[in-house]
Design an enzyme around this catalytic site. Structure first.
Site, PDB file in Angstrom:
ATOM      1  N   ARG A   1       0.871  -1.167   0.000  1.00 50.89           N
ATOM      2  CA  ARG A   1       0.000   0.000   0.000  1.00 50.89           C
ATOM      3  C   ARG A   1       0.914   1.225   0.000  1.00 50.89           C
ATOM      4  NH1 ARG A   1      -2.027  -3.539   3.995  1.00 50.89           N
ATOM      5  NH2 ARG A   1      -4.115  -4.348   3.528  1.00 50.89           N
TER       6      ARG A   1
ATOM      7  N   LYS B   1      -2.073  -2.435   7.808  1.00 55.68           N
ATOM      8  CA  LYS B   1      -3.273  -1.963   8.496  1.00 55.68           C
ATOM      9  C   LYS B   1      -3.365  -2.594   9.879  1.00 55.68           C
ATOM     10  CE  LYS B   1      -6.405  -0.847   4.678  1.00 55.68           C
ATOM     11  NZ  LYS B   1      -7.702  -1.184   4.038  1.00 55.68           N
TER      12      LYS B   1
ATOM     13  N   HIS C   1      -2.619   2.471  -5.919  1.00 53.15           N
ATOM     14  CA  HIS C   1      -3.267   1.181  -5.655  1.00 53.15           C
ATOM     15  C   HIS C   1      -3.339   0.312  -6.904  1.00 53.15           C
ATOM     16  CE1 HIS C   1      -4.746  -0.414  -1.936  1.00 53.15           C
ATOM     17  NE2 HIS C   1      -5.738  -1.024  -2.539  1.00 53.15           N
TER      18      HIS C   1
ATOM     19  N   ARG D   1      -0.532  -2.021  -6.878  1.00 55.13           N
ATOM     20  CA  ARG D   1      -0.802  -3.143  -5.974  1.00 55.13           C
ATOM     21  C   ARG D   1      -1.719  -4.162  -6.649  1.00 55.13           C
ATOM     22  NH1 ARG D   1      -1.219  -4.579  -0.308  1.00 55.13           N
ATOM     23  NH2 ARG D   1      -3.380  -4.933   0.326  1.00 55.13           N
TER      24      ARG D   1
ATOM     25  N   HIS E   1      -3.783  -9.191   3.468  1.00 56.19           N
ATOM     26  CA  HIS E   1      -5.223  -9.321   3.654  1.00 56.19           C
ATOM     27  C   HIS E   1      -5.514 -10.190   4.874  1.00 56.19           C
ATOM     28  CE1 HIS E   1      -6.228  -8.373  -0.835  1.00 56.19           C
ATOM     29  NE2 HIS E   1      -6.022  -7.289  -0.117  1.00 56.19           N
TER      30      HIS E   1
ATOM     31  N   TYR F   1      -9.135 -10.725  -7.348  1.00 59.27           N
ATOM     32  CA  TYR F   1      -8.054 -10.865  -8.327  1.00 59.27           C
ATOM     33  C   TYR F   1      -8.169 -12.166  -9.122  1.00 59.27           C
ATOM     34  CZ  TYR F   1      -6.168  -6.986  -5.704  1.00 59.27           C
ATOM     35  OH  TYR F   1      -6.017  -5.771  -5.084  1.00 59.27           O
TER      36      TYR F   1
END
Length: 297
Positions: free
Chosen positions: A150, A174, A243, A246, A269, A278
């Site tokens: 990110r 995150k 992004h 990514r 994730h 994806y």
């Protein structure tokens, strides 16, 4: 009460009591008149609103879907119908709200934009490494694409977090969750060149790996502008943002045989469900390749 009279009363309620804008009222009006037309074309004997049942409303979504309406449009029009019947029940024009248990369609998932492998090569070749700022920009883009970071994760890195010999780099994701991700040789070489030339951008730079002309850490806004500007000349994809790099990282890995579990871990994730989007991109690529290659496709 006849359905068209009921619609007029509802629109007056939105206009004079709720004080909605004319654009919003027009949206509701179009949706409800589409609903009335659907009832007529389906030969549903429900001119009186009190006669309309839950099973008369559900097929409205199919009616719209057959007319190639998007899921967003379906949700919008059904929401208008639900609001209409809620109003009728509140005003006691009907005793039961037949729309209360009708489920809205799930939100349409939009496939993320990504660069093709050729576009990534063109993007990385577009920088003039004789200019220190251009070397920094290339290093930033190389790192994000190489490791699937990110933009916030890349900008938090300090010079000491990077080792020219290491095959992995540790980042803070995150929820302050640290993870270790691979870093490709091309990205490492570019970052090495950039670190040597950091002092040309600012003589007394901070500890942040990516710095601006004042030596401070590069801001997300400036990083976005750098990447957006670089993508304009090499790609026609809808979005042009950090992004997208990514997305490209994940898509290219899956297209070339990487397992979804590994890709999910590298992206940071919390669950595989976030990575599933994806796989849809990979399937779409397979469809395109099949249609091009198969003689009877």
């Amino acid at each position: 009460m006849h359905i068209y009279s009921a619609i007029d009363k509802f629109l007056d309620y939105l206009r004079y009591e709720k004080m909605y804008s004319e654009n919003t009222i027009t949206t509701y009006s179009t949706a409800l008149r589409d609903f009335a037309i659907y009832l007529e074309e389906s030969n549903i004997q429900t001119e009186e609103v009190a006669d309309i049942q839950q099973n008369d409303i559900r097929p409205f979504l199919g009616y719209l879907d057959e007319r190639n309406k998007s899921k967003t449009t379906l949700k919008l029009k059904l929401s208008a119908v639900k609001s209409f019947f809620t109003f009728l029940k509140r005003k006691r024009y009907i005793s039961v709200n037949p729309a209360s248990l009708v489920l809205s369609p799930k939100k349409e998932k939009k496939l993320p934009s990504y660069l093709t492998e050729k576009e990534v090569v063109a993007l990385l070749n577009s920088f003039d490494e004789d200019i220190a700022e251009q070397t920094r920009n290339k290093a930033l883009i190389s790192l994000i694409y190489s490791s699937g970071l990110r933009i916030s994760e890349a900008l938090q890195l300090k010079v000491g977090d990077f080792s020219a010999e290491a095959e992995f780099i540790k980042v803070m994701g995150k929820g302050k969750k640290a993870r270790t991700v691979p870093i490709g040789e091309t990205a490492k070489q570019t970052i090495r060149k950039y670190i040597i030339r950091r002092s040309e951008i600012c003589e007394n730079p901070s500890d942040f790996l990516f710095i601006d002309e004042n030596g401070d850490g590069l801001s997300p806004v400036k990083a976005y502008r750098i990447i957006h500007s670089a993508m304009i000349s090499v790609s026609e994809c809808e979005q042009k943002s950090p992004h997208v790099l990514r997305h490209s990282f994940a898509t290219h890995l899956l297209n070339n045989g990487a397992g979804i579990q590994s890709v999910s871990e590298m992206l940071g994730h919390s669950s595989l469900s976030a990575t599933q989007i994806y796989t849809h991109l990979s399937i779409e690529n397979l469809k395109v390749a099949y249609k091009k290659a198969h003689p009877k496709a």
